[in-house]
Design a protein around this motif. Structure first.
Motif, PDB file in Angstrom:
ATOM      1  N   THR A 185       0.852  -1.193   0.000  1.00  0.00           N
ATOM      2  CA  THR A 185       0.000   0.000   0.000  1.00  0.00           C
ATOM      3  C   THR A 185       0.884   1.238   0.000  1.00  0.00           C
ATOM      4  OG1 THR A 185      -0.123   0.020   2.425  1.00  0.00           O
ATOM      5  CG2 THR A 185      -1.866  -1.158   1.247  1.00  0.00           C
ATOM      6  N   THR A 186       0.274   2.384  -0.296  1.00  0.00           N
ATOM      7  CA  THR A 186       1.051   3.627  -0.325  1.00  0.00           C
ATOM      8  C   THR A 186       0.404   4.750   0.471  1.00  0.00           C
ATOM      9  OG1 THR A 186      -0.073   4.373  -2.351  1.00  0.00           O
ATOM     10  CG2 THR A 186       1.974   3.115  -2.615  1.00  0.00           C
ATOM     11  N   ARG A 187      -0.899   4.684   0.725  1.00  0.00           N
ATOM     12  CA  ARG A 187      -1.595   5.834   1.303  1.00  0.00           C
ATOM     13  C   ARG A 187      -2.320   5.533   2.602  1.00  0.00           C
ATOM     14  NH1 ARG A 187      -6.611   7.295   1.482  1.00  0.00           N
ATOM     15  NH2 ARG A 187      -7.300   5.625   0.096  1.00  0.00           N
ATOM     16  N   ALA A 188      -3.033   4.412   2.662  1.00  0.00           N
ATOM     17  CA  ALA A 188      -3.893   4.122   3.812  1.00  0.00           C
ATOM     18  C   ALA A 188      -3.088   3.943   5.083  1.00  0.00           C
ATOM     19  CB  ALA A 188      -4.723   2.864   3.543  1.00  0.00           C
ATOM     20  N   ARG A 189      -3.631   4.442   6.188  1.00  0.00           N
ATOM     21  CA  ARG A 189      -3.015   4.133   7.466  1.00  0.00           C
ATOM     22  C   ARG A 189      -3.262   2.664   7.780  1.00  0.00           C
ATOM     23  NH1 ARG A 189      -7.212   7.459   8.701  1.00  0.00           N
ATOM     24  NH2 ARG A 189      -9.014   6.533   9.761  1.00  0.00           N
ATOM     25  N   LEU A 190      -2.408   2.079   8.595  1.00  0.00           N
ATOM     26  CA  LEU A 190      -2.462   0.658   8.915  1.00  0.00           C
ATOM     27  C   LEU A 190      -2.455   0.514  10.423  1.00  0.00           C
ATOM     28  CD1 LEU A 190       0.280  -0.452   6.365  1.00  0.00           C
ATOM     29  CD2 LEU A 190      -2.197  -0.518   6.003  1.00  0.00           C
ATOM     30  N   GLY A 191      -3.395  -0.270  10.967  1.00  0.00           N
ATOM     31  CA  GLY A 191      -3.476  -0.323  12.412  1.00  0.00           C
ATOM     32  C   GLY A 191      -3.884  -1.659  12.962  1.00  0.00           C
ATOM     33  N   SER A 192      -3.623  -1.830  14.245  1.00  0.00           N
ATOM     34  CA  SER A 192      -4.033  -3.003  14.999  1.00  0.00           C
ATOM     35  C   SER A 192      -5.314  -2.680  15.750  1.00  0.00           C
ATOM     36  CB  SER A 192      -2.935  -3.409  15.990  1.00  0.00           C
ATOM     37  OG  SER A 192      -2.535  -2.312  16.790  1.00  0.00           O
ATOM     38  N   LEU A 193      -6.306  -3.563  15.612  1.00  0.00           N
ATOM     39  CA  LEU A 193      -7.601  -3.308  16.227  1.00  0.00           C
ATOM     40  C   LEU A 193      -8.054  -4.545  17.002  1.00  0.00           C
ATOM     41  CD1 LEU A 193      -9.563  -0.876  16.124  1.00  0.00           C
ATOM     42  CD2 LEU A 193     -10.878  -2.144  14.434  1.00  0.00           C
TER      43      LEU A 193
END
Length: 525
Positions: A277-285
């Motif tokens: 990916t290049t734009r989306a934030r990535l997170g732990s949920l």
């Protein structure tokens, strides 16, 4: 979940980096030879930069074919409209010296709820002459001289008065002609930094839409996960999803599927997503506080933030699924101890990601030297707390950048009201310091008939109405109304988990929802 700023200025006196909120329309203003194209290539992927020169070469005999201007701008404006409408980060590489063109860009931003930022390139005329001399097809010097004069006449204050959310000046003679700019998540732009000229005004849709990927049981089994996940992530970015979130479990949870379903490990899967990916934030949920050591968590999140280009959100929770820990022999502390561990973690993680190597002595965590290299790119790296219990909400109000809640609108209203009460009692904190997100399932239909077909094919033996309620089934307009209502309660991002994520067309419909939310936001303003 969209933050209040377009650009944040850091405190360094020289060569200050600016953090660009994903989805911003960036207008480069400058003479030929001012360095706009070089700057854009350094800071943005090729697909995010649209250039009138490139369009002119496409429809004419080359970049300098002025006879093709009419067709050039027709195509240019069509591409620009398509990108802004989907709220994709877009950089306009043109001179932008005509007031009519700038007014057009600002009108598009206002119509679709997109922040518009001006980057004014102000090198001297001799610098532009020297760069122009290296071109295959040179611009006449008298034209460059007039363009430089026009840029000089466009003072930063005047550009702000036109309506730009922020104006950044770049003067090559001062050595900051390649000032660093990085794209950050809208949810956390501005945290820990001085607010920009945009302050608390939000030129963005009333509520953002993120994607939760919780099931990986796609046709082809484990061998298909790598390609299918990359396809989903790429399409999610394309339709305008703001972030991608993953669960942290040793095995699949009963609310989603069978225990033996494939469920890739959190940290390694986030690393894979960072690469595709290049734009989306990535997170732990969310990452369970007892699943790994705090040192390992701090270092993993810092490294992921570097490898993703500053797009990681560290989601934390006290944990709840005791059965999975018992089955594989992992210690699962009592509830009170888990909350104490969570508070320790919220206090010590910023120390790992900050300067120096301070010690920490908490209730359960003792760290002689809190440090993790490389340091994360985001300062601070944002932390989200997941959970809707009073104790969890209190910890989020005191320590976190964001909190994720679940439940009905009535429940959300109660959670938000309690958060505000907590924040009011904490010195130095305000409601603007904490973003509220909402996680829930979703089933979208193109229209009522399509929705009925999708419900019938997936509900199994569950009653129609009961199933519809359990998965928040609705048409695009139904979903837009529901999420807008959540926004009115204080939710800034809906993190949706489509129950049909593996099926064709699901993300297309999600993109239509995002478009509908943007259009509704523009109408409301």
């Amino acid at each position: 979940m969209n933050g209040p700023t377009c650009y944040e200025r850091h405190v360094e006196e020289r060569a200050r980096p600016a953090a660009l909120v994903a989805g911003t329309l960036v207008v480069l203003i400058g003479a030929a030879g001012a360095g706009k194209s070089t700057w854009a290539k350094k800071h943005f992927p090729e697909g995010e930069v649209i250039s009138t020169d490139a369009m002119r070469a496409l429809v004419g005999e080359g970049e300098g074919d002025q006879r093709a201007n009419r067709d050039t701008f027709a195509i240019f404006d069509a591409v620009l409209l398509a990108r802004v409408r989907r709220r994709l980060t877009t950089v306009i590489d043109s001179t932008a010296l005509e007031s009519g063109r700038r007014a057009h860009y600002l009108e598009l931003g206002q119509r679709f709820g997109v922040p518009v930022v001006a980057i004014a390139f102000r090198p001297g005329v001799q610098t532009c002459f020297a760069r122009n001399a290296l071109r295959e097809r040179r611009v006449p010097q008298d034209v460059i001289r007039a363009q430089v004069a026009a840029v000089t006449a466009l003072a930063s204050e005047g550009l702000r008065a036109e309506g730009f959310a922020e104006v950044i000046d770049i003067r090559a003679e001062r050595g900051d002609g390649h000032r660093d700019v990085r794209v950050v998540s809208p949810a956390f732009a501005g945290t820990g930094a001085a607010p920009s000229a945009l302050a608390l005004g939000r030129a963005a849709p009333t509520i953002g839409v993120d994607l939760a990927v919780s099931r990986f049981s796609w046709p082809g089994g484990a061998a298909s996960i790598r390609q299918r996940l990359a396809e989903i992530a790429g399409e999610a970015e394309e339709v305008g999803v703001g972030g991608i979130w993953l669960m942290d479990h040793y095995r699949q949870i009963p609310q989603v599927g069978a225990a033996w379903e494939d469920l890739p490990e959190l940290i390694s899967t986030l690393g894979y997503l960072a690469g595709v990916t290049t734009r989306a934030r990535l997170g732990s949920l969310v990452a369970s506080i007892s699943a790994r050591s705090i040192q390992q968590l701090a270092r993993s999140m810092a490294s992921l933030d570097v490898l993703s280009g500053g797009r990681i959100v560290c989601g934390l929770g006290a944990g709840w699924f005791e059965a999975e820990a018992t089955e594989i022999g992992v210690r699962f502390p009592a509830l009170g101890e888990r909350f104490e561990l969570l508070e320790d973690a919220l206090r010590v993680l910023p120390l790992f990601w900050g300067k120096g190597g301070p010690s920490f002595d908490g209730r359960h965590l003792q760290v002689p030297k809190a440090m993790a290299y490389p340091r994360p790119l985001q300062d601070p790296l944002p932390v989200l707390v997941g959970g809707s219990g009073r104790r969890t909400l209190h910890l989020a109000a005191r320590y976190a950048n964001a909190v994720n809640v679940q439940g009905s609108p009535e429940a959300v209203a109660g959670h938000v009201a309690y958060l505000r009460k907590c924040i009011a009692l904490i010195p130095g904190r305000s409601v603007d310091d904490l973003e509220v997100t909402h996680l829930g399932p979703m089933l979208i239909g193109d229209d009522d008939a399509d929705l009925a077909t999708r419900v019938a094919s997936s509900r199994g033996r569950v009653g129609d109405q009961r199933y519809r309620a359990s998965v928040n089934a609705g048409t695009v307009q139904d979903q837009a109304s529901r999420l807008t209502s959540l926004s009115g309660l204080g939710v800034r991002t809906a993190i949706v988990s489509p129950v049909d994520l593996g099926e064709p067309g699901t993300l297309r419909r999600l993109g239509h929802l995002i478009e509908a939310l943007g259009e509704q936001s523009a109408v409301d303003r």
